[in-house]
Design a protein around this motif. Structure first.
Motif, PDB file in Angstrom:
ATOM      1  N   PHE A 143       7.377  -5.878 -11.035  1.00  0.00           N
ATOM      2  CA  PHE A 143       6.340  -6.260 -12.002  1.00  0.00           C
ATOM      3  C   PHE A 143       6.824  -6.084 -13.439  1.00  0.00           C
ATOM      4  CE2 PHE A 143       2.498  -5.853 -14.526  1.00  0.00           C
ATOM      5  CZ  PHE A 143       1.647  -6.789 -13.968  1.00  0.00           C
ATOM      6  N   TYR A 144       7.504  -4.956 -13.709  1.00  0.00           N
ATOM      7  CA  TYR A 144       7.866  -4.621 -15.084  1.00  0.00           C
ATOM      8  C   TYR A 144       9.333  -4.867 -15.408  1.00  0.00           C
ATOM      9  CZ  TYR A 144       3.341  -2.321 -15.736  1.00  0.00           C
ATOM     10  OH  TYR A 144       1.995  -2.062 -15.858  1.00  0.00           O
ATOM     11  N   GLY A 145      10.140  -5.337 -14.429  1.00  0.00           N
ATOM     12  CA  GLY A 145      11.568  -5.516 -14.669  1.00  0.00           C
ATOM     13  C   GLY A 145      11.869  -6.422 -15.840  1.00  0.00           C
ATOM     14  N   VAL A 146      11.071  -7.461 -16.014  1.00  0.00           N
ATOM     15  CA  VAL A 146      11.211  -8.369 -17.159  1.00  0.00           C
ATOM     16  C   VAL A 146      10.206  -8.029 -18.245  1.00  0.00           C
ATOM     17  CG1 VAL A 146      10.765 -10.748 -17.906  1.00  0.00           C
ATOM     18  CG2 VAL A 146      12.242 -10.319 -15.943  1.00  0.00           C
ATOM     19  N   SER A 240      -0.934   0.148  -7.466  1.00  0.00           N
ATOM     20  CA  SER A 240       0.254  -0.610  -7.080  1.00  0.00           C
ATOM     21  C   SER A 240      -0.121  -1.880  -6.325  1.00  0.00           C
ATOM     22  CB  SER A 240       1.158   0.263  -6.201  1.00  0.00           C
ATOM     23  OG  SER A 240       1.554   1.411  -6.887  1.00  0.00           O
ATOM     24  N   LEU A 241      -1.099  -1.765  -5.448  1.00  0.00           N
ATOM     25  CA  LEU A 241      -1.577  -2.938  -4.720  1.00  0.00           C
ATOM     26  C   LEU A 241      -2.131  -3.972  -5.688  1.00  0.00           C
ATOM     27  CD1 LEU A 241      -2.265  -4.510  -2.211  1.00  0.00           C
ATOM     28  CD2 LEU A 241      -4.254  -3.047  -1.861  1.00  0.00           C
ATOM     29  N   GLY A 242      -2.833  -3.495  -6.713  1.00  0.00           N
ATOM     30  CA  GLY A 242      -3.361  -4.412  -7.717  1.00  0.00           C
ATOM     31  C   GLY A 242      -2.261  -5.139  -8.463  1.00  0.00           C
ATOM     32  N   LEU A 243      -1.207  -4.415  -8.856  1.00  0.00           N
ATOM     33  CA  LEU A 243      -0.086  -5.043  -9.549  1.00  0.00           C
ATOM     34  C   LEU A 243       0.585  -6.088  -8.654  1.00  0.00           C
ATOM     35  CD1 LEU A 243       1.659  -1.984 -11.258  1.00  0.00           C
ATOM     36  CD2 LEU A 243       0.187  -3.687 -12.338  1.00  0.00           C
ATOM     37  N   GLY A 244       0.765  -5.737  -7.386  1.00  0.00           N
ATOM     38  CA  GLY A 244       1.370  -6.682  -6.460  1.00  0.00           C
ATOM     39  C   GLY A 244       0.540  -7.939  -6.292  1.00  0.00           C
ATOM     40  N   ALA A 245      -0.772  -7.752  -6.203  1.00  0.00           N
ATOM     41  CA  ALA A 245      -1.656  -8.917  -6.051  1.00  0.00           C
ATOM     42  C   ALA A 245      -1.592  -9.810  -7.274  1.00  0.00           C
ATOM     43  CB  ALA A 245      -3.090  -8.434  -5.807  1.00  0.00           C
ATOM     44  N   LEU A 246      -1.564  -9.219  -8.470  1.00  0.00           N
ATOM     45  CA  LEU A 246      -1.488 -10.014  -9.694  1.00  0.00           C
ATOM     46  C   LEU A 246      -0.208 -10.846  -9.726  1.00  0.00           C
ATOM     47  CD1 LEU A 246      -2.711  -7.411 -12.367  1.00  0.00           C
ATOM     48  CD2 LEU A 246      -3.904  -9.498 -11.661  1.00  0.00           C
ATOM     49  N   GLN A 247       0.921 -10.228  -9.319  1.00  0.00           N
ATOM     50  CA  GLN A 247       2.182 -10.955  -9.398  1.00  0.00           C
ATOM     51  C   GLN A 247       2.280 -12.029  -8.321  1.00  0.00           C
ATOM     52  OE1 GLN A 247       5.753  -8.477  -9.536  1.00  0.00           O
ATOM     53  NE2 GLN A 247       6.481  -9.851 -11.139  1.00  0.00           N
ATOM     54  N   ILE A 248       1.782 -11.746  -7.136  1.00  0.00           N
ATOM     55  CA  ILE A 248       1.806 -12.772  -6.092  1.00  0.00           C
ATOM     56  C   ILE A 248       0.902 -13.941  -6.467  1.00  0.00           C
ATOM     57  CG2 ILE A 248       1.142 -13.254  -3.700  1.00  0.00           C
ATOM     58  CD1 ILE A 248       2.128 -10.470  -2.983  1.00  0.00           C
ATOM     59  N   MET A 418      17.317 -16.791 -27.537  1.00  0.00           N
ATOM     60  CA  MET A 418      17.769 -18.182 -27.525  1.00  0.00           C
ATOM     61  C   MET A 418      16.629 -19.174 -27.782  1.00  0.00           C
ATOM     62  SD  MET A 418      21.056 -18.167 -27.109  1.00  0.00           S
ATOM     63  CE  MET A 418      20.997 -16.713 -28.183  1.00  0.00           C
ATOM     64  N   GLY A 419      15.406 -18.659 -27.966  1.00  0.00           N
ATOM     65  CA  GLY A 419      14.290 -19.523 -28.306  1.00  0.00           C
ATOM     66  C   GLY A 419      13.296 -19.788 -27.198  1.00  0.00           C
ATOM     67  N   ARG A 420      13.530 -19.246 -26.003  1.00  0.00           N
ATOM     68  CA  ARG A 420      12.583 -19.429 -24.904  1.00  0.00           C
ATOM     69  C   ARG A 420      11.558 -18.297 -24.977  1.00  0.00           C
ATOM     70  NH1 ARG A 420      13.537 -22.534 -20.197  1.00  0.00           N
ATOM     71  NH2 ARG A 420      11.993 -22.195 -18.570  1.00  0.00           N
ATOM     72  N   ASP A 421      10.294 -18.620 -25.088  1.00  0.00           N
ATOM     73  CA  ASP A 421       9.255 -17.623 -25.337  1.00  0.00           C
ATOM     74  C   ASP A 421       8.826 -16.940 -24.032  1.00  0.00           C
ATOM     75  OD1 ASP A 421       7.398 -16.035 -26.533  1.00  0.00           O
ATOM     76  OD2 ASP A 421       5.919 -17.620 -26.866  1.00  0.00           O
ATOM     77  N   ILE A 422       9.616 -15.965 -23.603  1.00  0.00           N
ATOM     78  CA  ILE A 422       9.264 -15.210 -22.399  1.00  0.00           C
ATOM     79  C   ILE A 422       8.075 -14.303 -22.684  1.00  0.00           C
ATOM     80  CG2 ILE A 422      10.098 -13.590 -20.660  1.00  0.00           C
ATOM     81  CD1 ILE A 422      11.473 -16.316 -20.595  1.00  0.00           C
ATOM     82  N   ALA A 423       8.066 -13.669 -23.855  1.00  0.00           N
ATOM     83  CA  ALA A 423       6.977 -12.749 -24.220  1.00  0.00           C
ATOM     84  C   ALA A 423       5.641 -13.465 -24.324  1.00  0.00           C
ATOM     85  CB  ALA A 423       7.291 -12.045 -25.535  1.00  0.00           C
ATOM     86  N   GLY A 424       5.669 -14.760 -24.553  1.00  0.00           N
ATOM     87  CA  GLY A 424       4.424 -15.500 -24.714  1.00  0.00           C
ATOM     88  C   GLY A 424       3.862 -16.066 -23.428  1.00  0.00           C
ATOM     89  N   ALA A 425       4.423 -15.673 -22.279  1.00  0.00           N
ATOM     90  CA  ALA A 425       3.887 -16.140 -20.993  1.00  0.00           C
ATOM     91  C   ALA A 425       2.447 -15.690 -20.836  1.00  0.00           C
ATOM     92  CB  ALA A 425       4.746 -15.609 -19.851  1.00  0.00           C
ATOM     93  N   GLY A 427       0.752 -13.890 -18.850  1.00  0.00           N
ATOM     94  CA  GLY A 427       0.491 -12.479 -18.586  1.00  0.00           C
ATOM     95  C   GLY A 427       1.777 -11.785 -18.177  1.00  0.00           C
ATOM     96  N   LEU A 428       1.734 -10.457 -18.127  1.00  0.00           N
ATOM     97  CA  LEU A 428       2.935  -9.715 -17.744  1.00  0.00           C
ATOM     98  C   LEU A 428       3.446 -10.148 -16.374  1.00  0.00           C
ATOM     99  CD1 LEU A 428       2.043  -6.060 -18.856  1.00  0.00           C
ATOM    100  CD2 LEU A 428       3.296  -7.801 -20.129  1.00  0.00           C
ATOM    101  N   GLU A 429       2.497 -10.476 -15.489  1.00  0.00           N
ATOM    102  CA  GLU A 429       2.901 -10.831 -14.132  1.00  0.00           C
ATOM    103  C   GLU A 429       3.593 -12.196 -14.061  1.00  0.00           C
ATOM    104  OE1 GLU A 429      -1.493 -11.932 -14.663  1.00  0.00           O
ATOM    105  OE2 GLU A 429      -0.141 -10.294 -15.204  1.00  0.00           O
ATOM    106  N   ASP A 430       3.475 -13.016 -15.134  1.00  0.00           N
ATOM    107  CA  ASP A 430       4.090 -14.342 -15.155  1.00  0.00           C
ATOM    108  C   ASP A 430       5.524 -14.335 -15.672  1.00  0.00           C
ATOM    109  OD1 ASP A 430       1.735 -15.586 -14.279  1.00  0.00           O
ATOM    110  OD2 ASP A 430       0.938 -15.636 -16.312  1.00  0.00           O
ATOM    111  N   GLN A 431       5.917 -13.269 -16.356  1.00  0.00           N
ATOM    112  CA  GLN A 431       7.155 -13.327 -17.136  1.00  0.00           C
ATOM    113  C   GLN A 431       8.414 -13.370 -16.275  1.00  0.00           C
ATOM    114  OE1 GLN A 431       6.690 -10.097 -19.936  1.00  0.00           O
ATOM    115  NE2 GLN A 431       5.118 -11.188 -21.095  1.00  0.00           N
ATOM    116  N   LEU A 432       8.425 -12.694 -15.141  1.00  0.00           N
ATOM    117  CA  LEU A 432       9.585 -12.775 -14.262  1.00  0.00           C
ATOM    118  C   LEU A 432       9.786 -14.211 -13.779  1.00  0.00           C
ATOM    119  CD1 LEU A 432      11.889 -11.670 -12.565  1.00  0.00           C
ATOM    120  CD2 LEU A 432      10.206 -10.916 -10.871  1.00  0.00           C
ATOM    121  N   PHE A 433       8.700 -14.885 -13.445  1.00  0.00           N
ATOM    122  CA  PHE A 433       8.803 -16.281 -12.992  1.00  0.00           C
ATOM    123  C   PHE A 433       9.279 -17.189 -14.124  1.00  0.00           C
ATOM    124  CE2 PHE A 433       5.521 -14.369 -10.241  1.00  0.00           C
ATOM    125  CZ  PHE A 433       6.149 -14.535  -9.022  1.00  0.00           C
TER     126      PHE A 433
END
Length: 618
Positions: A143-146, A240-248, A418-425, A427-433
């Motif tokens: 969840f937080y790696g990115v 933790s289950l909540g974080l997993g559900a958000l990311q899935i 490099m100009g790709r707005d990862i921080a602007g995704a 939600g936090l759960e979207d940024q890895l994708f």
């Protein structure tokens, strides 16, 4: 034989018979297996512990369903009060636990085994590390790696200057995921493992307090400790289950192209994950958790290797030493941040607000995970010494976390620059994708992420449900399926309520309630440190060391004084009250000088061959 059943000694012939002791029936310097047959039964549910915690869990679920707004308001008010009045406690305690476990490992207590003196580790090291890591924080890394490194890169923490500092972003992330959480786990894991495998106690948090509470550890005070442990476990695993559900959910929206989905999908995901980890939990450690942990370690390594190769490889390699250096250099400063600091984050957020969203939330989350992660690590660590335990629990996961955040966080930061707005995704759960979408085979890797999140959660949550069952059944090694299923179902329901409390910002609901639920357990953890040290001071290895130092030291002084170099040291019986034990208890006036005898032409210890006179030097 289960992981918590005492193993028979490897070779009883290695232990000499000991004179009786009035309390234990053996001398305190000898490693004699405890009389496990005198333990109370562990087959029945503890009506007080299970009844109170089950009633509370059901009441919380009902409150969240009937009046979500009032629960949200109450949790928000509780969070504000905790940050204002108890934020210092989280800060001091978390760093103190790091110092404590490092001191244990480096001290004379480090060589004490979590088992009998000659016992070998129960699990292979690679499986031990895999199970420990999956249970400890696997889903959090996904969840937080990115999201966390990018968040600190985009908004600099209080007192660190302007945004855009790569080293600060990754060092702050490592501060939250490195030594501190694993030191918290290690405290409880050591206390319980030592009590179970060395003292023959029940696998309960309360049993670890026998050294300072005595019989009261099994009375109302002990039951209160176990109740608090279940509360913390319930809310920590639910978060933790909540974080997993958000990311899935986020992955499904991206991979399946179904657009925004509501809470109904979240609830369905939670229900599916809950069913999966209940099935795994009732299958037992060997067939369930160990199997899933090993699979997940391979999948996680595959994903990390892929991103490392197709991503900015040189940039990632640069991040490894620079992050480690910044983490070590800034550790004291980061550990000293408290809510009353006047500094602000680069977006204007005050220190209290930033800390409640990040540092204090993490300390509370780790504390809430501690009962089940600590008990689970204790369960799989039989036969390892305290020094091996601390080294493995503290250093290996910290090293893996460093590599993980350098790969995923470093890649995200590079894309951001490099100009790709990862921080602007969204939600936090979207940024890895969003990061994976910048590289080949994005759909395949996104599916792999969802599988990893699911298995990481299952391998951690089934450990939590087993631990809650164990605590509910007076320390049973294999809690009954009905109890495990109840706690698994309750965890899923509490997770759903916590997400609903957060409303549109579901993560806030998870954070607020997790922090509030973990506060009482801080006190329990501090007490565990004192109880463990008191236990270790009377361990047979420590007692033998005291006897050895005093015996040899006094014998050498007497021998040199009376015979120069020509003496030997021998062991023989003395009259009651005239031997080494009396000397240790009463001081030098009772030194057993008769154990030293002249031996012309030789020098040494009984049993060693005489050394040639020409080789002696004073």
């Amino acid at each position: 034989m289960t992981a918590l059943e005492p193993k028979p000694p490897v070779d009883e012939g290695l232990r000499s018979p000991a004179p009786p002791d009035t309390d234990t029936g053996s001398h305190p310097a000898l490693d004699v297996p405890p009389p496990v047959e005198t333990r109370p039964s562990t087959s029945a549910i503890d009506p007080v512990v299970f009844g109170v915690t089950a009633a509370f869990a059901v009441a919380f679920i009902v409150w969240g369903v009937v009046s979500t707004e009032s629960l949200s308001s109450a949790s928000g008010n509780a969070l504000t009060w905790i940050i204002d009045h108890l934020g210092w406690m989280f800060t001091i305690a978390s760093s103190a636990f790091v110092v404590f476990v490092v001191w244990l490992a480096l001290s004379r207590y480090g060589k004490i085994p979590l088992g009998r003196d000659d016992e070998e580790p129960e699990f292979r090291t690679i499986s031990w590390i895999a199970m420990m890591f999956s249970a400890g924080m696997g889903i959090g890394l996904m969840f937080y790696g990115v999201s966390e490194p990018v968040a600190h890169f985009d908004v600099a923490p209080p007192g660190t200057g302007e945004a855009g500092d790569q080293k600060t972003a990754l060092a702050t992330t490592m501060f939250h995921w490195g030594l501190h959480p694993w030191a918290i786990y290690a405290v409880l894991g050591l206390a319980v493992a030592y009590g179970v495998y060395r003292k023959g106690r029940l696998q309960l948090v309360s049993s670890a307090f026998e050294a300072i509470l005595g019989r009261r550890a099994h009375g109302p005070i002990g039951k209160a400790i176990d109740i608090l442990a279940i509360f913390a476990t319930l809310f920590g695993s639910a978060a933790s289950l909540g974080l997993g559900a958000l990311q899935i959910r986020s992955g499904l929206q991206i991979v399946a192209g179904i657009g925004e989905v509501g809470n109904a999908v979240l609830i369905a995901i939670i229900a599916g994950l809950t069913a999966a980890f209940i099935v795994s939990a009732v299958s037992g450690v060997a067939r369930g958790i160990q199997w899933l942990s090993n699979i997940n370690m391979v999948l996680a390594l595959t994903l990390a290797s892929f991103v490392f190769v197709v991503g900015p490889t040189v940039f990632i390699l640069d991040m490894l030493p620079s992050t480690l250096g910044a983490y070590g250099g800034d550790l004291a400063e980061m550990a000293g941040r408290v809510p009353s600091d006047t500094g602000t984050a680069s977006d204007g957020t005050d220190a209290a607000g930033w800390l409640s969203s990040w540092t204090i939330f993490y300390w509370a989350w780790w504390l809430s995970w501690t009962p089940f992660v600590g008990l689970f690590i204790a369960r799989i660590s039989r036969g390892r010494t305290i020094r091996q335990f601390v080294a493995g629990v503290l250093l290996v996961p910290t090293g893996v976390s460093l590599v993980w955040f350098a790969i995923f966080g470093g890649t995200a930061i590079h894309l951001q620059e490099m100009g790709r707005d990862i921080a602007g995704a969204a939600g936090l759960e979207d940024q890895l994708f969003s990061v994976l979408d910048a590289y080949p085979m994005a759909t395949l890797t996104s599916v792999l992420v969802m599988v990893l999140v699911a298995i990481f959660f299952v391998s951690g949550a089934d450990a939590a449900s087993i631990v809650m069952g164990t605590l509910s059944e007076r320390g049973a090694s294999e809690p009954r399926r009905g109890t495990v299923i109840f706690w698994g179902t309750a965890t899923g329901a509490v997770a759903a309520v916590m997400l609903l409390v957060g409303g549109s910002d579901a993560l806030t609901g998870l954070q607020n309630i997790t922090i509030a639920a973990s506060v009482p357990f801080v006190v329990v953890m501090i007490g565990l440190c004192f109880a463990l040290v008191k236990d270790l001071r009377t361990d047979p290895i420590v007692v033998r060391g005291t006897y050895a130092v005093q015996a040899v030291e006094q014998a050498v002084v007497t021998g040199v004084t009376e015979h120069g170099d020509d003496f030997v040291i021998e062991v023989k019986a003395t009259a009651p009250g005239e031997g080494l034990g009396d000397y240790i208890a009463n001081g030098p006036s009772t030194a057993p000088a008769s154990s030293v005898q002249a031996a012309p032409g030789s020098t040494g210890v009984a049993g060693a061959p005489p050394q040639p006179k020409g080789r002696q030097e004073g």
